[in-house]
Design a protein around this motif. Structure first.
Motif, PDB file in Angstrom:
ATOM      1  N   LEU A   1       4.682   6.045  98.373  1.00  9.78           N
ATOM      2  CA  LEU A   1       5.550   5.934  99.416  1.00  9.78           C
ATOM      3  C   LEU A   1       6.315   4.861  99.553  1.00  9.78           C
ATOM      4  N   ASN A   2       7.856   4.907  99.953  1.00 10.71           N
ATOM      5  CA  ASN A   2       8.803   3.819  99.811  1.00 10.71           C
ATOM      6  C   ASN A   2       9.030   4.021 101.513  1.00 10.71           C
ATOM      7  N   ASP A   3       9.921   3.169 102.072  1.00  9.97           N
ATOM      8  CA  ASP A   3      10.299   3.659 103.615  1.00  9.97           C
ATOM      9  C   ASP A   3      10.858   4.949 103.791  1.00  9.97           C
ATOM     10  N   GLN A   4      11.633   5.483 102.945  1.00 16.93           N
ATOM     11  CA  GLN A   4      12.310   6.666 103.234  1.00 16.93           C
ATOM     12  C   GLN A   4      12.165   7.603 101.845  1.00 16.93           C
ATOM     13  N   HIS A   5      11.396   7.322 100.874  1.00 14.72           N
ATOM     14  CA  HIS A   5      11.417   8.082  99.704  1.00 14.72           C
ATOM     15  C   HIS A   5       9.900   8.384  99.518  1.00 14.72           C
ATOM     16  N   ALA A   6       9.398   9.502  98.685  1.00 17.54           N
ATOM     17  CA  ALA A   6       8.340   9.915  98.229  1.00 17.54           C
ATOM     18  C   ALA A   6       8.249   9.887  96.879  1.00 17.54           C
ATOM     19  N   LYS A   7       7.659   9.383  96.006  1.00 19.44           N
ATOM     20  CA  LYS A   7       7.770   9.629  94.639  1.00 19.44           C
ATOM     21  C   LYS A   7       6.472  10.542  93.984  1.00 19.44           C
ATOM     22  N   LEU A   8       6.740  11.698  93.374  1.00 18.35           N
ATOM     23  CA  LEU A   8       6.068  12.642  92.963  1.00 18.35           C
ATOM     24  C   LEU A   8       5.968  12.581  91.444  1.00 18.35           C
ATOM     25  N   THR A   9       4.645  12.725  91.007  1.00 14.45           N
ATOM     26  CA  THR A   9       4.726  12.881  89.653  1.00 14.45           C
ATOM     27  C   THR A   9       4.366  14.344  89.361  1.00 14.45           C
ATOM     28  N   VAL A  10       5.003  14.986  88.435  1.00 14.53           N
ATOM     29  CA  VAL A  10       5.008  16.484  88.248  1.00 14.53           C
ATOM     30  C   VAL A  10       4.940  16.578  86.912  1.00 14.53           C
ATOM     31  N   PRO A  11       4.635  18.019  86.730  1.00 13.16           N
ATOM     32  CA  PRO A  11       4.347  18.351  85.075  1.00 13.16           C
ATOM     33  C   PRO A  11       5.647  18.607  84.663  1.00 13.16           C
TER      34      PRO A  11
ATOM     35  N   PRO B   1      -4.275   8.137 103.666  1.00  8.68           N
ATOM     36  CA  PRO B   1      -4.132   8.823 102.462  1.00  8.68           C
ATOM     37  C   PRO B   1      -2.711   9.260 102.246  1.00  8.68           C
ATOM     38  N   LEU B   2      -2.238   9.451 101.056  1.00 10.30           N
ATOM     39  CA  LEU B   2      -1.121   9.745 100.727  1.00 10.30           C
ATOM     40  C   LEU B   2      -0.961  11.199 101.074  1.00 10.30           C
ATOM     41  N   PRO B   3       0.415  11.858 101.447  1.00 12.67           N
ATOM     42  CA  PRO B   3       0.423  13.209 101.650  1.00 12.67           C
ATOM     43  C   PRO B   3       0.164  14.051 100.365  1.00 12.67           C
TER      44      PRO B   3
ATOM     45  N   GLY C   1      -0.466  23.342  90.434  1.00 14.89           N
ATOM     46  CA  GLY C   1      -1.363  21.930  90.385  1.00 14.89           C
ATOM     47  C   GLY C   1      -0.524  20.995  89.711  1.00 14.89           C
ATOM     48  N   ALA C   2      -1.168  19.647  89.606  1.00 15.40           N
ATOM     49  CA  ALA C   2      -0.539  18.729  89.065  1.00 15.40           C
ATOM     50  C   ALA C   2       0.554  18.190  89.711  1.00 15.40           C
ATOM     51  N   HIS C   3       0.937  18.621  90.711  1.00 14.52           N
ATOM     52  CA  HIS C   3       2.087  17.899  91.511  1.00 14.52           C
ATOM     53  C   HIS C   3       1.480  16.811  92.521  1.00 14.52           C
ATOM     54  N   ALA C   4       1.686  15.627  92.451  1.00 13.95           N
ATOM     55  CA  ALA C   4       1.119  14.951  93.508  1.00 13.95           C
ATOM     56  C   ALA C   4       2.091  13.576  93.928  1.00 13.95           C
ATOM     57  N   VAL C   5       2.069  13.301  95.174  1.00 13.16           N
ATOM     58  CA  VAL C   5       2.592  11.974  95.803  1.00 13.16           C
ATOM     59  C   VAL C   5       2.002  10.789  94.978  1.00 13.16           C
ATOM     60  N   THR C   6       2.626   9.879  94.332  1.00 16.86           N
ATOM     61  CA  THR C   6       1.985   8.582  93.819  1.00 16.86           C
ATOM     62  C   THR C   6       2.361   7.551  94.550  1.00 16.86           C
TER      63      THR C   6
END
Length: 432
Positions: free
Chosen positions: A377-387, A348-350, A370-375
């Motif tokens: 993962l690339n090789d060296q990047h983590a995309k987060l959706t944030v409020p 699962p995603l971190p 709350g409402a911060h989540a990793v959506t």
């Protein structure tokens, strides 16, 4: 415990997560460098282990097993770390479990004396390696799995040719339809067990084994029922092998119980009487570091199934985190952190747990709102959706909880161990 050879590991700037200024030093000296993660002494991303959680989890599992009369051979593939193996053995682990020939040779060469290979040992070179080790070291105690007469024949052929003076001990693996390896029914299992007996004194049937961790069903209750049925099948195999006098071991080993359902294995084996001494063995590897998603959810189900374990105190705690910087906020509601599939488990995603602004105004991380989540993962990047009102800014540090520890450990050669203030107090190294 690991030999001096197993602990003789040099660490330098060549190791991911180590400072650029670090010239080669023994790993034992990392705790004396005065580093602190939150102060920025380590380049990010960095994986860390919390010493307090490691100690708690190891002690908790020891007390749980003592209460159930069960032993553990923790799966070494989770960490492949001699420092963590030694901690587990100090807290009473009966053996170290491996899954591959390479893991076997690493663990044996590091000096561990009792090894369970929870897999079929296939290939003349691998069989010859362990037979030579058994011949050279009378203290070495080794077990592997068989689930077909072909595997039995392959082991017996090499063992007969080398004739080392003692048998290669094997466990008969039970499986289930649609699962992984293992005999699918009792008739097949007994056929394999008889083949082992027919190849005495070169092989010896030492017990019965199975792995229930991949059993799945639409609901937790139906999954639990399927797991119980599978464990009952392993018990049935053991009873029938004992009845036919196919075992050549004292005690006979009965083993199951990965990191999801070890309590059910303890229950299924608790009152078993096959007319022979019995050693009941679970093999959870992830209990030591636990995690922040997959096994956290599993442990909640465990606690519901076993309310009496509340007397053992707080349950297992996440010990592993991966920290990264916020590096970009390219659009509203999105930011990127300096961490990816090369650093952390992707499924699962971190989970973002903490954030920290390294401006010298604080020494403690903040709990992530709350409402911060990793959506993604690339090789060296983590995309987060944030409020929209996220407190995170570029340059902030984020501490992520992970799922399935095995797939984070194998991405790091050196992992610092920190205290609750994130001071680096020691380190572990891995052999993947």
């Amino acid at each position: 415990m690991a030999t001096d050879f197993g602990r003789a590991h040099m660490v330098s700037f060549l190791d991911k997560g180590m400072p650029a200024s670090l010239q080669p030093i023994p790993i034992e000296q990392l705790g004396a460098q005065g580093w602190n993660l939150l102060r920025g002494d380590l380049p990010l991303p960095a994986a860390i282990l919390k010493q307090s959680a490691l100690a708690h989890n190891s002690d908790w599992m020891r007390r749980f097993l003592d209460a159930t009369g069960t032993h553990i051979a923790p799966h070494g593939k989770t960490t492949m770390s001699p420092e963590l193996f030694d901690l587990q053995l100090r807290d009473g682990a009966w053996a170290i479990t491996v899954a591959t020939s390479h893991q076997l040779q690493v663990v044996q060469k590091l000096g561990y004396k009792r090894i369970v290979m929870a897999n079929q040992l296939v290939g003349a070179q691998s069989v010859q390696f362990i037979l030579e080790a058994l011949q050279q070291d009378p203290e070495l105690d080794f077990y592997s799995l068989v689930d077909s007469i072909e595997v039995v024949a392959g082991l017996a052929d090499v063992a007969r040719r080398m004739c080392i003076g003692r048998p290669l001990k094997v466990l008969l693996e039970g499986g289930y339809l649609g699962g992984r390896t293992g005999c699918r029914n009792l008739a097949e299992a007994l056929q394999v067990a008889r083949a082992v007996k027919a190849n005495s004194p070169f092989l010896a049937l030492a017990g019965v084994e199975g792995f229930e961790g991949l059993i799945k069903s639409p609901t937790a209750a139906s999954t639990e029922q399927k797991v119980r049925c599978f464990l009952a099948y392993l018990v049935d195999i053991a009873r029938n092998c004992a009845h036919e006098e196919l075992f050549e071991a004292d005690p006979v080993i009965l083993s199951a119980g990965g990191s999801h359902y070890y309590d059910l294995a303890c229950q299924a084996f608790a009152d078993l009487d096959i007319g022979m001494p019995l050693l009941k063995l679970v093999r959870s590897g992830c209990y030591l570091t636990h995690d922040s998603s997959l096994y956290t959810a599993s442990h909640e189900l465990f606690r519901k199934r076993n309310p009496d374990t509340e007397k053992l105190g707080p349950g297992l705690q996440p010990a592993i985190e991966v920290w990264a910087y916020v590096q970009s906020k390219p659009e509203a509601g999105v930011l990127f952190a300096t961490m990816g599939k090369r650093d952390v488990t992707a499924s699962p995603l971190p989970t973002p747990l903490y954030w920290f602004r390294p401006d010298g105004r604080s020494t403690k991380p903040n709990v992530m709102p709350g409402a911060h989540a990793v959506t993604e993962l690339n090789d060296q990047h983590a995309k987060l959706t944030v409020p929209a009102d996220t407190p995170l800014a570029i340059g902030d540090m984020v501490g992520f909880g992970i799922g399935h520890p095995c797939l984070t450990f194998d991405k790091w050669r050196v992992i610092p161990v920190v205290n609750d203030d994130y001071d680096v107090i020691s380190a572990i190294h891995t052999y993947f």
